[in-house]
Design a protein around this motif. Sequence first.
Motif, PDB file in Angstrom:
ATOM      1  N   MET A   1      15.442  39.820  26.968  1.00 43.97           N
ATOM      2  CA  MET A   1      16.569  38.978  27.365  1.00 43.97           C
ATOM      3  C   MET A   1      16.819  39.062  28.863  1.00 43.97           C
TER       4      MET A   1
ATOM      5  N   GLY B   1      19.757  38.389  31.682  1.00 45.21           N
ATOM      6  CA  GLY B   1      21.209  38.246  31.739  1.00 45.21           C
ATOM      7  C   GLY B   1      21.896  39.431  31.082  1.00 45.21           C
TER       8      GLY B   1
ATOM      9  N   ASN C   1      23.246  41.501  28.412  1.00 42.93           N
ATOM     10  CA  ASN C   1      23.157  41.619  26.949  1.00 42.93           C
ATOM     11  C   ASN C   1      23.979  42.815  26.444  1.00 42.93           C
TER      12      ASN C   1
ATOM     13  N   THR D   1      22.725  33.429  28.880  1.00 41.10           N
ATOM     14  CA  THR D   1      21.579  34.339  28.741  1.00 41.10           C
ATOM     15  C   THR D   1      20.327  33.581  28.311  1.00 41.10           C
TER      16      THR D   1
END
Length: 817
Positions: free
Chosen positions: A104, A106, A108, A122
């Motif tokens: 991922m 962004g 998280n 995200t």
Amino acid sequence: MVDQAKYLDLPFEEVIGDRFGRYSKYIIQDRAIPDARDGLKPVQRRILYAMHHERNTHDKPFRKSAKTVGVVIGNYHPHGDSSVYEALVRMSQTWKVRNVLVEMHGNNGSVDGDPPAAMRYTEARLSSIASELLRDIERDTVDFIPNFDDTDHEPVVLPAKFPNLLVNGSTGISAGYATDIPPHNLTEVIDAVITKIDKPNATVEDLMKDIKGPDFPTGGIIQGIDGIKKAYETGKGKIVLRGKAETEELRGGREQIVITELPYDVNKANLVKKFDELRLDRKVEGIAEVRDETDRTGLRIVIELKKEADSAGVLNYLFKNTDLQVSYNFNMVAIHNKTPKLMSLAGFLDAYIEHQREVVTRQSQYDLRKAKDRAHIVEGLIKAISILDEVIATIRSSKDKQDAKRQLMAQYDFTEPQSEAIVTLQLYRLTNTDITSLQQEADELQKQIAELESILNSEQKLMQVIKKDLRNIQKTYKTNRLTKIEDEIEELKINLEVMVASEDVLVSVTKDGYVKRTSLRSYAASKEDDITLKDGDYLISLEEINTTDTLLLFTNKGNYLFVPVHELPDIRWKDLGQHVTNLVPINKDEKLIKAIPVREFSEDQFLLFFTKNGMVKKTELKQYLAQRYSKALVAINLKDDDEVVSVHQTDGNQEIFVASNKGYGLWYHESEVNTVGQRAAGVKAIQLKKEEFVVNGEVFDDLSTPSIVLLTQRGACKRMSLSEFEQSSRAKRGLIMLRELKSKPHRVAGLIIVNDQDLVQFQTEDGNLQEVYPLQLNKNDRYSNGSYVVDTDLTGEVVRAWKKPIYSKPFAEETEE
């Protein structure tokens, strides 16, 4: 009118039971419990399959999480977007999952419990290892079922080329079932699978040579190998999981505790806050400052200690009283054969191996089918090239494609697939090189067919394929173990000094149950007589002891209260104090009769009890060390209406003097009384007659100086020398201490053994307290009734007498040593 034919008349319980049963079945099988084969819950499986289907893989660019969530909801999972996004995020969190299945970009979330950014911000894609869960899904390796609206199909289970359930673990709660499976090390789990394939009857001990225990993504230390073994055998077990902490030295002799790893699933921000609360509330002494120095290089919590603080003691306190050490309970429940089942380690491995056996079998059957179909076509192409001119002539003379296929099948015995391949053949493929390559392809296909048939016909070869695949994955994704394992659970011993600031204080206890500790400054600034007491109440103890000591308070009902001195209320000398029931509840008719301060519950110390009905009991002091002390504890077993009249701490080698109300006194050595248990009743101390009871039992060790002081109910007081008595043995009648009078006989209200400076207090029926200095009285023999010290016609009879407590330091000699 209601049409009755449309409605069923059913009992309410039956309807509710049926509906709840269906709901329970759904959330157990299709929501909260993972499948034993691929280790995934339905929502996780649908997310991974949707990302794979959309080519959102590790070798492609990241995509917005919102797009993935939309695909999952629209095609496979008709539930709220938050449940899908939360599941997606969890699979990407490195502190939750041992091998992340989703990468991922962004925010998280964090180990501090911060929420992730909204899904519109995200981006996500499948991780490389997640592709191994989905590899070969197009090769008919697993069953597919229609999705919720019958517009598409979704897999029942993923091929799962590695044992994901043990590697990443799982947690979930459903109706009547919960699961808690810890994550493990991929390398170790694959070794265990291979061991189980080679040795199907492998024991837990055999498997634990490969799998040492859980391997949490946050590291930490596991204690209790027996708990791991029990969990692997039964599916349930308990281990202790603690953070990794080390002590570092600072300048000036100070130290700091540095925590670099936390127990699994512990919120770091809450833990740091708890540490700071302990510092502010002074629950633990020695912490100067708490700092969270965590950055992108790794976790680091610093607890700076004061000078000369006990770092080991502080650390043990933090282990015991915070989430720096937690218990982890295995509850290895998974869906196996469509049923929730508590499974052992061997059960998990068998379920996975059985799944792989089916996956590889179906994959081999698919490949064999494809290879045979291709071999058949290649065979037709080779045959066609060998009679090329005739084939071309036949095709040229045909009306259309279908006619050409019919002519080829009729004239040259080609099959329909072969005819299709011939008529769609491109002209460039008729070169010499291509004829050679077709022959090579035919040979390769025959080898492939032979290999696939041998795999399908041999269990051993099938297992070799599974093992080879697992070893490749192991080699590609190998990681070192993060969690350390220790065999035994360490017993946490915490010195009281760690929790309590060591300070000398003055502790006062009254007969009516008012207790307090007073700072020595407050006492020094006041007069001794400034103490506030209720009418008729008086001090039974006044001693300078330390806040790390313990006070044992004994009641007339045979109970005792275990009170750590630091838990006593800190109250000024002039004030009344707090009633003991605010610390430990006691009955209304219970009175305090003795306060004994204890520094150590040592082996060679004893407690001696005397009761009103003439019993004496001797018990080792160490038996009165209590672990739980929120209520009154039994000190002595009293029978009928008996009461405790006095309690003494002894070294086992004291003299005993017992006196009855009818004026009999008995002197014997403490060795006459055997040591018994805490809850025993004791033995007879003195022989009593009807309506006779024990007034007091005293102990002393100096045979030369003590005087025996006796007060009667008529206000007479007399002093006797110990030489008036002969040392006897226990349970005798004793010697008379008063001259018998026919009218208004004297009865003993109090008997005290005093030394030179002691002062005796007594109380009369009107509640007044009076004092007498015994050494001002002449010594009498046993047959006199002494001198009157109070006019009982004015005050009422004397009801009790005692030695006035003086300010003392019971542990002064120990301190000096």
